[in-house]
Design a protein around this motif. Structure first.
Motif, PDB file in Angstrom:
ATOM      1  N   ALA A  61       0.831  -1.199   0.000  1.00 57.52           N
ATOM      2  CA  ALA A  61       0.000   0.000   0.000  1.00 57.52           C
ATOM      3  C   ALA A  61       0.869   1.255   0.000  1.00 57.52           C
ATOM      4  O   ALA A  61       1.884   1.329   0.697  1.00 57.52           O
ATOM      5  CB  ALA A  61      -0.925   0.000   1.218  1.00 57.52           C
TER       6      ALA A  61
ATOM      7  N   PRO B 269      -1.215   5.035   3.756  1.00 63.12           N
ATOM      8  CA  PRO B 269      -1.693   4.329   4.952  1.00 63.12           C
ATOM      9  C   PRO B 269      -3.084   4.777   5.367  1.00 63.12           C
ATOM     10  O   PRO B 269      -3.495   5.921   5.131  1.00 63.12           O
ATOM     11  CB  PRO B 269      -0.654   4.713   6.019  1.00 63.12           C
ATOM     12  CG  PRO B 269      -0.132   6.041   5.567  1.00 63.12           C
ATOM     13  CD  PRO B 269      -0.136   5.996   4.072  1.00 63.12           C
ATOM     14  N   SER B 270      -3.827   3.853   5.994  1.00 63.64           N
ATOM     15  CA  SER B 270      -5.129   4.200   6.561  1.00 63.64           C
ATOM     16  C   SER B 270      -4.959   5.186   7.701  1.00 63.64           C
ATOM     17  O   SER B 270      -3.934   5.182   8.398  1.00 63.64           O
ATOM     18  CB  SER B 270      -5.839   2.941   7.073  1.00 63.64           C
ATOM     19  OG  SER B 270      -6.087   2.046   6.016  1.00 63.64           O
ATOM     20  N   ARG B 271      -5.963   6.020   7.910  1.00 65.60           N
ATOM     21  CA  ARG B 271      -5.884   7.043   8.948  1.00 65.60           C
ATOM     22  C   ARG B 271      -6.768   6.744  10.156  1.00 65.60           C
ATOM     23  O   ARG B 271      -6.697   7.460  11.158  1.00 65.60           O
ATOM     24  CB  ARG B 271      -6.268   8.407   8.363  1.00 65.60           C
ATOM     25  CG  ARG B 271      -5.286   8.905   7.303  1.00 65.60           C
ATOM     26  CD  ARG B 271      -3.900   9.072   7.868  1.00 65.60           C
ATOM     27  NE  ARG B 271      -2.939   9.523   6.861  1.00 65.60           N
ATOM     28  CZ  ARG B 271      -1.637   9.605   7.066  1.00 65.60           C
ATOM     29  NH1 ARG B 271      -1.135   9.225   8.251  1.00 65.60           N
ATOM     30  NH2 ARG B 271      -0.834  10.010   6.110  1.00 65.60           N
TER      31      ARG B 271
ATOM     32  N   GLU C 280      -8.611  -5.395  13.958  1.00 66.23           N
ATOM     33  CA  GLU C 280      -7.414  -5.500  13.115  1.00 66.23           C
ATOM     34  C   GLU C 280      -6.262  -6.133  13.893  1.00 66.23           C
ATOM     35  O   GLU C 280      -5.269  -6.551  13.311  1.00 66.23           O
ATOM     36  CB  GLU C 280      -6.993  -4.117  12.622  1.00 66.23           C
ATOM     37  CG  GLU C 280      -8.009  -3.459  11.713  1.00 66.23           C
ATOM     38  CD  GLU C 280      -7.681  -2.021  11.410  1.00 66.23           C
ATOM     39  OE1 GLU C 280      -7.887  -1.603  10.255  1.00 66.23           O
ATOM     40  OE2 GLU C 280      -7.228  -1.294  12.323  1.00 66.23           O
TER      41      GLU C 280
ATOM     42  N   THR D 149       1.226  -3.629   8.958  1.00 67.08           N
ATOM     43  CA  THR D 149       0.678  -4.706   8.132  1.00 67.08           C
ATOM     44  C   THR D 149      -0.781  -4.542   7.727  1.00 67.08           C
ATOM     45  O   THR D 149      -1.205  -5.162   6.741  1.00 67.08           O
ATOM     46  CB  THR D 149       0.805  -6.058   8.863  1.00 67.08           C
ATOM     47  OG1 THR D 149       0.078  -6.009  10.109  1.00 67.08           O
ATOM     48  CG2 THR D 149       2.274  -6.372   9.161  1.00 67.08           C
ATOM     49  N   ARG D 150      -1.571  -3.757   8.444  1.00 77.43           N
ATOM     50  CA  ARG D 150      -3.021  -3.818   8.223  1.00 77.43           C
ATOM     51  C   ARG D 150      -3.433  -3.409   6.808  1.00 77.43           C
ATOM     52  O   ARG D 150      -4.381  -3.952   6.250  1.00 77.43           O
ATOM     53  CB  ARG D 150      -3.752  -2.950   9.253  1.00 77.43           C
ATOM     54  CG  ARG D 150      -3.468  -1.451   9.150  1.00 77.43           C
ATOM     55  CD  ARG D 150      -4.322  -0.672  10.132  1.00 77.43           C
ATOM     56  NE  ARG D 150      -4.091   0.760  10.042  1.00 77.43           N
ATOM     57  CZ  ARG D 150      -4.801   1.665  10.719  1.00 77.43           C
ATOM     58  NH1 ARG D 150      -5.771   1.268  11.530  1.00 77.43           N
ATOM     59  NH2 ARG D 150      -4.535   2.948  10.586  1.00 77.43           N
ATOM     60  N   ASP D 151      -2.734  -2.454   6.200  1.00 82.63           N
ATOM     61  CA  ASP D 151      -3.087  -2.033   4.846  1.00 82.63           C
ATOM     62  C   ASP D 151      -2.523  -2.969   3.782  1.00 82.63           C
ATOM     63  O   ASP D 151      -2.876  -2.843   2.606  1.00 82.63           O
ATOM     64  CB  ASP D 151      -2.569  -0.618   4.591  1.00 82.63           C
ATOM     65  CG  ASP D 151      -3.263   0.411   5.478  1.00 82.63           C
ATOM     66  OD1 ASP D 151      -4.499   0.335   5.602  1.00 82.63           O
ATOM     67  OD2 ASP D 151      -2.569   1.268   6.054  1.00 82.63           O
ATOM     68  N   ASN D 152      -1.645  -3.867   4.183  1.00 86.78           N
ATOM     69  CA  ASN D 152      -0.981  -4.734   3.214  1.00 86.78           C
ATOM     70  C   ASN D 152      -1.466  -6.184   3.275  1.00 86.78           C
ATOM     71  O   ASN D 152      -0.898  -7.049   2.604  1.00 86.78           O
ATOM     72  CB  ASN D 152       0.534  -4.691   3.443  1.00 86.78           C
ATOM     73  CG  ASN D 152       1.110  -3.334   3.111  1.00 86.78           C
ATOM     74  OD1 ASN D 152       0.965  -2.850   2.000  1.00 86.78           O
ATOM     75  ND2 ASN D 152       1.757  -2.708   4.078  1.00 86.78           N
ATOM     76  N   ASN D 153      -2.499  -6.441   4.059  1.00 85.41           N
ATOM     77  CA  ASN D 153      -2.985  -7.806   4.191  1.00 85.41           C
ATOM     78  C   ASN D 153      -3.390  -8.446   2.859  1.00 85.41           C
ATOM     79  O   ASN D 153      -3.062  -9.611   2.608  1.00 85.41           O
ATOM     80  CB  ASN D 153      -4.149  -7.872   5.187  1.00 85.41           C
ATOM     81  CG  ASN D 153      -3.664  -8.075   6.608  1.00 85.41           C
ATOM     82  OD1 ASN D 153      -2.503  -8.402   6.841  1.00 85.41           O
ATOM     83  ND2 ASN D 153      -4.545  -7.879   7.571  1.00 85.41           N
TER      84      ASN D 153
END
Length: 304
Positions: free
Chosen positions: A90, A93-95, A163, A274-278
């Motif tokens: 990604a 990143p998520s906010r 998450e 890692t959460r955005d790249n799962n």
């Protein structure tokens, strides 16, 4: 044809000068990584073979480099074979706040695993996370009720929402409690096409009534791997937990408290990492092949 193309084309024809071909047989994986550099007569050219692989994938596994790879890997389905690279990760990143579910393994009115989890929730909130603590009171034993039971549904909803997770159990008879295990047993590996826990980060912790032990965290790590979770390296075990909390049920300053801070800090970092790249991290060759085969089967069935 470039000099590189010429070198690897000659190697792909199985030249007897190839050390890999002599030692491991033509077409073997070991032979692939020991292809002979024809121009320098040097065996074990790892960089050259990697370059060939990169160029082959860039052109769709065609040309001399692709011949080498497919000769050495005859079981590979070319259209489903991907070379991992930075482009899959990604970029933005998520906010939103990281979402963390916390589970504990005791129903006592003064449950020390619950008190540890509450300390963790305070720390995580201070670090910018959104937290939920699941109360296992009233959760039926696995298979004694159906999955529509309200407590089961609440647990599964929390797992889907999360998450990251924190698991903390007392040690009882050298293992986690049945209450802790029952919660994990109610979490399925898959719900339809969704895998509720796969790729989510996990921190494991335990409290002890006596001297420090690591039996529970070791067992929890096995379960985390089984649930396809990313269990962080750090962990916490609090010995003689009844001595570590004050009259207000807050944890006293100590090296054990500092370790809990470390664990929560590490959990947050791994979750943010890692959460955005799962989707990319969990993309597997075997599942791509299976999906392609299932699609082909459906198409062929439709044609019939």
């Amino acid at each position: 044809m470039s000099a590189l193309d010429g070198r690897y084309a000659q190697a792909s024809l199985g030249t007897e000068r190839s050390v890999g071909a002599r030692r491991h047989g033509r077409g073997s994986l070991a032979g692939l990584w020991r292809l002979h550099r024809v121009d320098t007569a040097t065996a074990g050219d790892f960089d050259g073979c990697r370059l060939a692989a990169t160029r082959a994938l860039a052109r769709g596994l065609t040309g001399p480099e692709g011949q080498i790879i497919m000769t050495a890997l005859p079981n590979i389905q070319v259209d489903q074979f991907h070379m991992p690279g930075q482009d899959g990760f990604a970029k933005v990143p998520s906010r939103h706040k990281p979402r963390v579910l916390l589970l504990y393994g005791s129903l006592r009115s003064r449950s020390f695993s619950r008190l540890v989890v509450e300390e963790c929730a305070c720390l995580l909130a201070a670090m910018g996370a959104e937290t939920r603590i699941y109360d296992p009171t009233g959760l039926p034993l696995p298979d004694s009720e159906d999955a529509e039971h309200p407590k089961v549904q609440a647990l599964r909803e929390g797992v889907m929402w999360s998450e990251a997770q924190v698991w903390c159990s007392p040690e009882r008879h050298g293992a986690m409690t049945g209450i802790m295990k029952a919660q994990i047993d109610w979490i399925p590996l898959s719900l339809g096409a969704v895998r509720p826990t796969q790729g989510k980060t996990l921190a494991v912790m335990q409290v002890c009534g006596g001297s420090q032990s690591f039996n529970v965290v070791n067992h929890l790590r096995v379960l985390g791997r089984w649930m396809r979770m990313l269990t962080i390296p750090n962990q916490s075990s609090v010995p003689k937990a009844f001595l570590e909390f004050d009259d207000n049920d807050r944890m006293k300053p100590s090296p054990y408290y500092n370790r809990i801070v470390d664990v929560m800090e590490e959990l947050m970092k791994f979750t943010l990492l890692t959460r955005d790249n799962n989707p990319y991290l969990l993309d597997r060759y075997s599942e791509r092949v299976e999906s392609a085969e299932q699609l082909m089967a459906r198409v062929n069935q439709a044609d019939i």
